[in-house]
Motif scaffolding. Structure first.
Motif, PDB file in Angstrom:
ATOM      1  N   ARG A   1       4.543  22.035 -22.139  1.00 50.37           N
ATOM      2  CA  ARG A   1       3.603  21.513 -22.336  1.00 50.37           C
ATOM      3  C   ARG A   1       3.344  20.586 -21.038  1.00 50.37           C
ATOM      4  N   VAL A   2       2.262  19.783 -20.748  1.00 50.83           N
ATOM      5  CA  VAL A   2       1.680  18.823 -20.287  1.00 50.83           C
ATOM      6  C   VAL A   2       1.619  17.807 -20.541  1.00 50.83           C
ATOM      7  N   GLU A   3       1.694  16.477 -20.059  1.00 51.85           N
ATOM      8  CA  GLU A   3       0.660  15.124 -20.843  1.00 51.85           C
ATOM      9  C   GLU A   3      -0.484  14.600 -19.602  1.00 51.85           C
ATOM     10  N   LEU A   4      -1.381  14.588 -20.241  1.00 63.42           N
ATOM     11  CA  LEU A   4      -2.293  14.202 -19.769  1.00 63.42           C
ATOM     12  C   LEU A   4      -2.706  12.335 -19.932  1.00 63.42           C
ATOM     13  N   SER A   5      -2.810  11.726 -18.803  1.00 67.83           N
ATOM     14  CA  SER A   5      -3.368  10.407 -18.959  1.00 67.83           C
ATOM     15  C   SER A   5      -3.724   9.833 -20.332  1.00 67.83           C
ATOM     16  N   ASP A   6      -4.239  10.559 -21.161  1.00 66.67           N
ATOM     17  CA  ASP A   6      -5.197  10.064 -22.618  1.00 66.67           C
ATOM     18  C   ASP A   6      -3.987  10.575 -23.202  1.00 66.67           C
TER      19      ASP A   6
ATOM     20  N   PRO B   1       0.902  -1.395   0.059  1.00 67.40           N
ATOM     21  CA  PRO B   1       0.396   0.116  -0.115  1.00 67.40           C
ATOM     22  C   PRO B   1       0.691   1.581  -0.133  1.00 67.40           C
ATOM     23  N   TYR B   2       1.947   1.053   0.553  1.00 62.85           N
ATOM     24  CA  TYR B   2       3.260   2.328   0.552  1.00 62.85           C
ATOM     25  C   TYR B   2       4.079   2.754  -0.703  1.00 62.85           C
ATOM     26  N   GLY B   3       3.766   1.821  -1.884  1.00 63.71           N
ATOM     27  CA  GLY B   3       4.620   1.366  -3.056  1.00 63.71           C
ATOM     28  C   GLY B   3       4.585   2.142  -3.676  1.00 63.71           C
ATOM     29  N   PRO B   4       5.308   2.348  -5.097  1.00 58.79           N
ATOM     30  CA  PRO B   4       4.209   3.100  -6.032  1.00 58.79           C
ATOM     31  C   PRO B   4       3.573   2.371  -6.285  1.00 58.79           C
ATOM     32  N   GLU B   5       2.018   2.911  -7.953  1.00 61.65           N
ATOM     33  CA  GLU B   5       1.156   2.924  -8.465  1.00 61.65           C
ATOM     34  C   GLU B   5       1.020   3.566  -9.274  1.00 61.65           C
ATOM     35  N   GLU B   6       0.634   2.989 -10.329  1.00 59.25           N
ATOM     36  CA  GLU B   6      -0.397   3.237 -11.595  1.00 59.25           C
ATOM     37  C   GLU B   6      -2.227   3.031 -11.018  1.00 59.25           C
ATOM     38  N   VAL B   7      -2.699   4.159 -10.804  1.00 56.49           N
ATOM     39  CA  VAL B   7      -4.230   4.275 -10.305  1.00 56.49           C
ATOM     40  C   VAL B   7      -4.416   4.957 -12.152  1.00 56.49           C
ATOM     41  N   ALA B   8      -6.315   4.114 -11.664  1.00 58.80           N
ATOM     42  CA  ALA B   8      -7.081   5.024 -13.076  1.00 58.80           C
ATOM     43  C   ALA B   8      -7.591   6.240 -12.860  1.00 58.80           C
ATOM     44  N   PRO B   9      -7.639   7.476 -13.753  1.00 58.63           N
ATOM     45  CA  PRO B   9      -8.046   8.520 -13.774  1.00 58.63           C
ATOM     46  C   PRO B   9      -9.445   9.074 -13.291  1.00 58.63           C
ATOM     47  N   ALA B  10     -10.439   8.067 -12.842  1.00 59.01           N
ATOM     48  CA  ALA B  10     -11.636   7.393 -12.239  1.00 59.01           C
ATOM     49  C   ALA B  10     -11.358   8.029 -10.929  1.00 59.01           C
ATOM     50  N   GLU B  11     -10.594   6.799 -10.293  1.00 62.90           N
ATOM     51  CA  GLU B  11     -10.092   6.459  -9.134  1.00 62.90           C
ATOM     52  C   GLU B  11      -9.262   7.822  -8.440  1.00 62.90           C
TER      53      GLU B  11
END
Length: 439
Positions: free
Chosen positions: A64-69, A21-31
């Protein structure tokens, strides 16, 4: 014996799914939006989702900023932090070098990084009129830190309670700084808790002299250009009269250039360039190079006297933080290196916005600004939402003015290329062209 960090590493139990729970994560934008809604504000979650079209920011470089999409909008906003764009390599490298040797200060030993930051910063302004007198420094992290330090010292030095600020001023929302901020929406429910402050009109050149005759004014504080109030420059002749009156009465003069300084408006300091006799110059936002939080108060010996006599009179745990201070020499070097580029960008933006205002007169009533701080004044509050979201959807991020809901604020980075400026102006033209005038 001191164990190495490898020897001291504790075991973290995974959750039911076997994930640390404290490590790196990849999370969906909805979350991400769910967490913002749960832990910050439902309204913020809705607003951010709307601006990003259900995407979140994931990385950034330059303008520029890169977005999740996968989209990469231009960032001409970031509330003036991104003067040098995102992650300027020289500033990032300065922080990396510091990360490898020392990340926090003991606070009981001298720190060469903090000392160099102060020396470099004061030298940056020494060539401007009155700049050499501002050789004392207090470092903070946010703009409020610098505001609080300057006003506290002014009250201590003068023994007086009241501060003069300007109608339309924005100096922050911490309790002390909030007393100086003018907008009633920010002050609601707190007026009785705020320190004595009188807000004065920039249309009255004699008001400071009249107020100071009461004998209780500790300081005058002003922004040469009021950013949050819709990018409104204060009249130079009025500021000159105010500063002279304040100084003659023994009050301190504080120039808040947290948003306008460091060549955001062309000069290292607008107040110094105008020859105003200031006792304190406040900096922030871009000072950390767009990489680290950083603010500073530069002031005269007279204003700094309480700290000189008793260094513990005003302290903060992270004042002079080595990682933040490491950015200062690199940031100032880049600001000077790109000074001419800033003038080119400024001229292109001014010219482009003026042309757009003429073409879209049913929507835009005025263009205001200086240097790399510009505003399009819209003819109705009802236009701001559709225009700002339309810009974001087409690839341009800007900063609205909460205090002035008819103002669209653009803050182009000093490193913007000709193509990026042209792209930004084209997006503004397209969105205005697709927006119906208010009825």
């Amino acid at each position: 014996m001191i164990q190495s960090t490898e020897q001291q590493t504790a075991t973290v139990a995974p959750d039911a799914a076997g994930v640390d729970p404290y490590g790196p994560e990849e999370v969906a934008p909805a979350e991400v939006f769910t967490r913002i809604k749960q832990h910050f504000s439902p309204r913020t979650s809705v607003s951010l989702r709307l601006f990003g079209r259900n995407a979140v920011e994931t990385s950034a470089s330059g303008c520029r900023v890169e977005l999740s999409d996968g989209r990469t909008p231009l960032d001409f906003g970031a509330y003036a932090v991104g003067l040098l764009g995102h992650r300027p390599p020289e500033v990032v490298e300065a922080v990396r070098r510091q990360l490898d040797v020392m990340t926090i200060s003991t606070r009981v030993l001298g720190n060469p990084v903090t000392a160099r930051a102060a020396a470099t910063l004061t030298s940056f302004f020494a060539g401007q009129p009155g700049g050499a007198d501002l050789h004392r420094v207090y470092f903070g992290l946010n703009g409020c830190d610098a505001v609080e330090a300057a006003v506290k010292l002014a009250r201590l030095v003068t023994g007086r309670p009241r501060v003069l600020a300007v109608n339309g001023a924005y100096h922050g929302k911490s309790l002390g700084a909030l007393s100086l901020t003018h907008h009633p929406g920010f002050r609601a429910g707190l007026d009785e808790s705020l320190a004595p402050t009188t807000h004065v009109s920039p249309a009255d050149a004699d008001v400071v002299a009249r107020e100071c005759r009461r004998g209780d004014v500790a300081a005058l504080i002003f922004e040469p250009v009021q950013g949050e109030n819709g990018v409104r420059p204060l009249p130079a002749d009025v500021l000159a009269a105010w500063c002279e009156a304040a100084r003659d009465s023994g009050a301190m003069v504080i120039a808040d250039e947290i948003q306008t300084g460091l060549r955001r408006c062309g000069e290292p300091s607008l107040a110094l360039a105008q020859g105003l006799p200031v006792d304190a110059l406040l900096l922030g936002k871009a000072l950390g190079g767009g990489v680290m939080p950083m603010s500073a108060m530069l002031c005269t010996e007279a204003l700094y006297e309480p700290i000189a006599e008793n260094p513990s009179v005003h302290t903060a745990t992270f004042s002079g933080h080595p990682l933040s201070c490491a950015t200062v020499p690199a940031t100032l070097g880049l600001v000077d290196r790109y000074a001419e580029r800033g003038r080119v960008v400024s001229a292109a933006v001014e010219r482009g916005l003026t042309e757009l205002a003429g073409r879209h007169g049913a929507l835009v009533s005025e263009v205001r600004g200086r240097g790399l701080l510009w505003a399009l004044e819209l003819r109705s509050e009802s236009l701001l939402g559709p225009v700002t979201t339309g810009l974001a959807r087409r690839g341009l991020l800007v900063s609205p003015c909460v205090s002035n809901p008819t103002t669209l604020r653009l803050l182009p980075p000093i490193v913007a290329t000709d193509d990026e400026v042209a792209e930004a102006l084209s997006i503004v033209d397209t969105v205005l062209g697709a927006t119906k005038p208010a009825t």
